[in-house]
Design an enzyme around this catalytic site. Structure first.
Site, mmCIF file in Angstrom:
data_model
loop_
_atom_site.group_PDB
_atom_site.id
_atom_site.type_symbol
_atom_site.label_atom_id
_atom_site.label_comp_id
_atom_site.label_asym_id
_atom_site.label_seq_id
_atom_site.Cartn_x
_atom_site.Cartn_y
_atom_site.Cartn_z
ATOM 1 N N ARG A 54 0.935 -1.107 0.090
ATOM 2 C CA ARG A 54 -0.056 0.128 0.075
ATOM 3 C C ARG A 54 0.743 1.419 0.036
ATOM 4 O O ARG A 54 1.582 1.253 0.750
ATOM 5 C CB ARG A 54 -0.806 -0.044 1.289
ATOM 6 C CG ARG A 54 -2.187 0.643 0.867
ATOM 7 C CD ARG A 54 -3.273 0.457 2.130
ATOM 8 N NE ARG A 54 -3.619 -0.976 2.191
ATOM 9 C CZ ARG A 54 -4.702 -1.215 2.832
ATOM 10 N NH1 ARG A 54 -5.268 -0.607 3.581
ATOM 11 N NH2 ARG A 54 -5.011 -2.496 2.705
ATOM 12 N N HIS A 109 -9.580 1.204 2.276
ATOM 13 C CA HIS A 109 -10.496 2.154 2.807
ATOM 14 C C HIS A 109 -9.592 3.494 2.711
ATOM 15 O O HIS A 109 -9.902 4.699 3.132
ATOM 16 C CB HIS A 109 -10.807 1.955 4.383
ATOM 17 C CG HIS A 109 -9.811 1.733 5.073
ATOM 18 N ND1 HIS A 109 -9.441 0.610 5.226
ATOM 19 C CD2 HIS A 109 -9.055 2.540 5.879
ATOM 20 C CE1 HIS A 109 -8.243 0.525 6.211
ATOM 21 N NE2 HIS A 109 -8.107 1.690 6.417
#
Length: 468
Positions: A17, A104
């Site tokens: 990420r 998210h």
């Protein structure tokens, strides 16, 4: 090694990420695609590649595929998918895969969630570190050598197969009619909800779906796709009351988590949802001949969860917080279901993987097979009062924990150290857990008690000790 090719800023414990164009780039993704094939020995095998609605997902999917085919894997492009669609495809096709998503996280982020064949996760302890190191070497040498037989690329749409499969897991056709507001948060549930719960691909179910933010938009123009934050549920709560709906469902950006709102606009806790789904999965397993089905729960879910599991003839197994622990214990114990306080729900019949949609379907089935409102149904599974997670920024994490231990042990409180410290008195009127954050100077408190007054007194006492 040149620090330009240090990927540690984006490689985390369970996934990749980073910020697009900074810590995750087209070049690094291409190298990761090659490294993934090498590390998992996938030359000549199928590799599934998909992504969410973030603007960078298509070019990242293309780059990963280029690296993978150079090293001999045959890539099947799944295009736009939720994370649990990847798990479905990896499980049913028994193929390794990756999906590009940052779940998210805000719009400037993207990332990769990877699986081995059968939806087995790839974490830092099970190959992700090796993928990182191999990718760094490719970046350092400036080229990815092609194998003699390069892989081919094809395209496959799995949305209808995925939707049909989920409908075999939970029969919703005989539900009473329900009005359901779904907040997709401009994430992938905007694609999967009409397919699974609506009539876009399959026969209609007895639901009126009220859509909220179904437009796929990785800039998240309405609110962040993180329903764990209460402010991101407000639009859904208002819409449920406005439409006189029976239930509200919110999904995160990649739709692997779901959050539930009752007809009054109030959240139903993930612990209550864990207990509700556990009851259904225990009954289903017992009907199939299992004498004592195993249910996994992490240590900060409500104690109502293991109590219900035992009451219904199941065996509760308590784990540390974190999906890699849950999945490992699910596999080891042959557990039928697992739930976390963070609204990740895991199913044995879904390759031990987490899926927000299947959990939501179980809640719809539980609501639709009886006549009462969700607020009453939820109360059956939520008899205690919870603090939620209370974070304290403290200079000396271990010193604060030691003070709490000394304070409460003198009262005869039992302390265990499965994950942080959990404090449980003999009288059983309350319990609390203290866990240090892995990434920040925070001490996280989760507490539960038999009534609000006891809870408030407990929380204030604990905070006074740890913040002293």
């Amino acid at each position: 090694m040149n620090t330009t090719f240090d990927l540690s800023a984006s490689f985390k414990a369970y996934d990749v990420r980073g910020i697009v164009g900074e810590t995750i780039t087209v070049d690094s993704v291409r190298a990761v695609g090659a490294a993934f094939v090498d590390s998992l020995e996938l030359a000549g095998e199928t590799v599934l590649v998909g992504g969410d609605m973030r603007p960078s997902s298509p070019e990242f999917s293309k780059a990963f595929s280029e690296g993978a085919t150079l090293r001999g894997a045959n890539v099947v492009l799944l295009d736009l998918i939720s994370t649990d669609e990847l798990y479905y495809a990896s499980g049913t096709l028994n193929a390794a895969g990756v999906t590009f998503t940052a779940s998210h996280n805000p719009a400037q982020y993207n990332g990769m969630k990877m699986t081995r064949p059968g939806a087995v996760p790839v974490s830092s302890e099970t190959g992700l570190k090796d993928v990182q190191e191999r990718a760094e070497r490719y970046l350092a040498q400036g080229t990815i050598p092609a194998v003699e037989v390069r892989g081919e690329t094809s395209v496959r749409d799995i949305l209808e197969e995925y939707s049909r499969f989920l409908r075999t897991q939970v029969d919703l056709s005989s539900s009473r009619p329900l009005k359901v507001v779904v907040d997709a948060g401009n994430g992938m549930a905007g694609l999967t909800t009409p397919a699974v719960l609506g009539d876009r691909l399959l026969p209609a179910l007895p639901f009126e779906i009220v859509p909220l933010y179904f437009e796929l938009d990785g800039s998240f123009p309405n609110h962040p796709a993180n329903p764990l934050e209460p402010e991101n549920l407000r639009d859904l709560q208002a819409a449920v009351v406005e439409h006189g709906a029976d239930i509200g469902i919110a999904f995160d950006g990649d739709a692997d988590r779901c959050f539930i709102i009752d007809e009054k606009g109030e959240p139903v806790s993930p612990s209550a949802i864990t207990a509700m789904v556990a009851r259904r999965e225990i009954a289903r397993a017992q009907a199939a001949g299992e004498s004592e089905p195993v249910i996994i729960h992490n240590l900060i879910t409500s104690r109502a969860v293991p109590e219900l599991i035992r009451h219904d003839g199941g065996r509760p197994v308590r784990t540390r917080v974190g999906h890699s622990f849950i999945k490992a214990v699910m596999a080891k114990e042959g557990a039928v279901f697992g739930g976390e306080h963070s609204a990740h729900y895991y199913f044995r019949d879904f390759w031990n993987a987490d899926t927000g949609m299947l959990a939501a379907m179980h809640v719809l089935a539980a609501l639709g097979e009886q006549d009462g409102p969700l607020s009453e149904l939820g109360r059956e599974y939520e008899p205690y009062f919870s603090s939620g997670e209370v974070n304290s920024k403290v200079a000396d994490l271990q010193g604060s924990i030691a003070r709490a231990r000394a304070e409460f042990e003198q009262d005869g409180v039992v302390v265990d150290d499965l994950d942080g410290l959990t404090f449980t008195p003999d009288h059983g009127n309350w319990w609390f857990n203290l866990r240090p954050s892995n990434t920040e100077p925070y001490l996280r408190l989760n507490a539960e008690a038999v009534d609000p007054e006891t809870l408030e007194d407990l929380v204030q006492r604990v905070l006074a000790v740890i913040r002293a």
